[in-house]
Scaffold this motif. Structure first.
Motif, PDB file in Angstrom:
ATOM      1  N   LEU A  10      -1.713  98.301  69.451  1.00 22.57           N
ATOM      2  CA  LEU A  10      -1.297  97.282  70.592  1.00 22.57           C
ATOM      3  C   LEU A  10      -3.023  96.845  70.699  1.00 22.57           C
ATOM      4  O   LEU A  10      -3.643  97.681  70.996  1.00 22.57           O
ATOM      5  N   ALA A  14      -1.422  92.865  73.511  1.00 22.56           N
ATOM      6  CA  ALA A  14      -0.324  92.997  73.108  1.00 22.56           C
ATOM      7  C   ALA A  14       0.254  93.453  75.032  1.00 22.56           C
ATOM      8  O   ALA A  14       1.627  92.964  74.771  1.00 22.56           O
ATOM      9  N   VAL A  15      -0.137  94.285  75.679  1.00 18.79           N
ATOM     10  CA  VAL A  15       0.561  94.315  76.623  1.00 18.79           C
ATOM     11  C   VAL A  15      -0.640  93.825  78.402  1.00 18.79           C
ATOM     12  O   VAL A  15      -1.650  94.116  78.117  1.00 18.79           O
ATOM     13  N   ALA A  22       3.787  92.359  82.786  1.00 18.84           N
ATOM     14  CA  ALA A  22       4.491  92.851  80.856  1.00 18.84           C
ATOM     15  C   ALA A  22       5.386  92.032  81.648  1.00 18.84           C
ATOM     16  O   ALA A  22       6.059  91.733  79.704  1.00 18.84           O
ATOM     17  N   GLN A  26       6.574  88.737  78.020  1.00 16.68           N
ATOM     18  CA  GLN A  26       7.467  88.684  76.570  1.00 16.68           C
ATOM     19  C   GLN A  26       7.624  86.653  76.038  1.00 16.68           C
ATOM     20  O   GLN A  26       8.145  87.198  75.059  1.00 16.68           O
ATOM     21  N   ASP A  32       3.945  93.216  65.345  1.00 13.23           N
ATOM     22  CA  ASP A  32       4.248  93.883  65.943  1.00 13.23           C
ATOM     23  C   ASP A  32       4.002  95.560  64.863  1.00 13.23           C
ATOM     24  O   ASP A  32       3.144  95.470  64.465  1.00 13.23           O
ATOM     25  N   MET A  81       5.946 101.947  69.215  1.00 10.51           N
ATOM     26  CA  MET A  81       5.359 101.533  69.878  1.00 10.51           C
ATOM     27  C   MET A  81       4.278 102.723  70.809  1.00 10.51           C
ATOM     28  O   MET A  81       4.901 102.926  71.496  1.00 10.51           O
ATOM     29  N   PHE A 109      12.237  95.306  70.490  1.00  7.41           N
ATOM     30  CA  PHE A 109      10.599  95.158  70.651  1.00  7.41           C
ATOM     31  C   PHE A 109      10.195  94.714  72.145  1.00  7.41           C
ATOM     32  O   PHE A 109       9.391  95.004  72.740  1.00  7.41           O
ATOM     33  N   ASP A 110      11.173  93.851  72.368  1.00  4.81           N
ATOM     34  CA  ASP A 110      10.249  93.191  73.480  1.00  4.81           C
ATOM     35  C   ASP A 110      10.697  94.473  75.033  1.00  4.81           C
ATOM     36  O   ASP A 110      10.045  93.896  75.609  1.00  4.81           O
ATOM     37  N   ARG A 113       8.072  97.139  74.884  1.00  6.90           N
ATOM     38  CA  ARG A 113       6.443  96.539  75.524  1.00  6.90           C
ATOM     39  C   ARG A 113       6.131  96.631  76.840  1.00  6.90           C
ATOM     40  O   ARG A 113       4.948  96.910  77.261  1.00  6.90           O
ATOM     41  N   ALA A 117       3.348  99.337  78.377  1.00  9.34           N
ATOM     42  CA  ALA A 117       2.879  98.839  79.126  1.00  9.34           C
ATOM     43  C   ALA A 117       2.683  99.746  80.756  1.00  9.34           C
ATOM     44  O   ALA A 117       1.829  99.768  80.908  1.00  9.34           O
TER      45      ALA A 117
END
Length: 324
Positions: A10, A14-15, A22, A26, A32, A81, A109-110, A113, A117
């Motif tokens: 991250l 990333a976040v 967060a 997105q 990734d 992640m 993945f969305d 994240r 966060a």
């Protein structure tokens, strides 16, 4: 043994620190994660007659976000992640795709994240599909989900998570698979290693617009056909309908659905809620006026369903999954 490949996951972009920020962020596509765990280092079980070739097409034409799906998976994996400030909670994400494929970004993945966060260590599952020739047939995806949860729990110390605070989140057909993971206690494969001695059942369940019933008139016929074939018997339909299962002893479960979902009607969640209540499962359901189907994170900006991650996190705090 598990096969791990680790890098920094991250970066600074990333976040954001706040969950609401967060969610809105997105629309961007951070790098990734690259930490991957193979579920079956010696090969997935029952693949002697499997001849499919894995593909991961990109559907997005917008460079600011990915929209990929995995089809014909033969080597199931978890993509890890790790949050910047882990809080000890873990989340297994099971994307949907009608048991035809798995949508890795929109429901993988969305979503990961957003939960990373707030400190959750996330694991996105790329699982096998039931119509690809696996000996286990409709049990093949469940084999992968059970194995994935066990690997997370057995190696919890390596990830800095509490083995008693592992949740699963499944969306659409992935919600059906997450429901099977929670409700079914039977072994679907022979033990591979010591990890298979631990429980595969999640401590908390999050089901987004889940495919729950295999029976008409509320069944998602695509998921049913891909899972059970085009003409399943009434007995098979009943055996694979989540709302017909015994949920006694299952961990706290939250359901999220939009009332304008025309792909997987909200009756799927309503009927499942009745089964949860019959099994005395600590449960909660949120039915939104609008949101459609398959909204994940990115597709509900400005719609009532956009608050679902915050509602899930509050449910997790009340039920011991999140501690802060």
């Amino acid at each position: 043994m598990i096969d791990l490949s680790r890098r920094s996951l991250l970066g600074a972009a990333a976040v954001t620190a706040a969950a609401a920020g967060a969610v809105q962020a997105q629309t961007l596509a951070p790098a990734d994660p690259t930490e991957v765990v193979r579920l079956w280092p010696k090969g997935a079980p029952g693949g002697e007659t499997v001849t499919v070739t894995p593909i991961v097409p990109e559907r997005s034409t917008d460079p600011t976000f990915h929209d990929r799906y995995a089809q014909y998976t033969t080597d199931p994996i978890l993509t890890v992640m790790r949050p910047e400030r882990p809080n000890g909670a873990a989340l297994l994400l099971i994307p949907g795709g009608g048991y035809r494929w798995a949508v890795l970004d929109k429901e993988g993945f969305d979503v990961a994240r957003v939960f990373a966060a707030v400190g959750v260590t996330c694991f996105v599952l790329r699982y096998r599909l039931p119509a690809d020739g696996w000996a286990a047939g409709p049990n093949a995806p469940l084999q992968d989900a059970q194995r994935a949860l066990r690997l997370i729990r057995a190696h919890a110390a390596n990830y800095g998570v509490d083995p008693a605070r592992i949740a699963s989140l499944g969306a659409s057909a992935g919600g059906h698979l997450a429901g099977l993971l929670a409700a079914r206690s039977d072994a679907t494969y022979e033990a591979v290693d010591a990890a298979d001695a631990v429980s595969h059942r999640p401590d908390l369940n999050i089901l987004l617009y889940p495919v729950a019933t295999m029976a008409d008139p509320f069944a998602h016929t695509g998921s049913r056909d891909n899972l059970l074939g085009p003409s399943p018997t009434p007995e098979k339909i009943a055996a694979w309908s989540l709302d017909r299962m015994d949920w006694t002893g299952v961990g706290p479960t939250v359901l999220i659905h939009a009332l304008d979902d025309t792909s997987v009607p909200p009756e799927n969640s309503l009927q499942l809620l009745a089964a949860l209540r019959a099994g005395k499962v600590t449960s909660e359901a949120h039915l939104f006026q609008e949101g459609g189907h398959g909204f994940g994170i990115r597709l509900i900006d400005g719609k009532p369903a956009a608050v679902w991650p915050e509602l899930v996190q509050a449910f997790g705090r009340r039920n011991g999954w999140l501690t802060a």
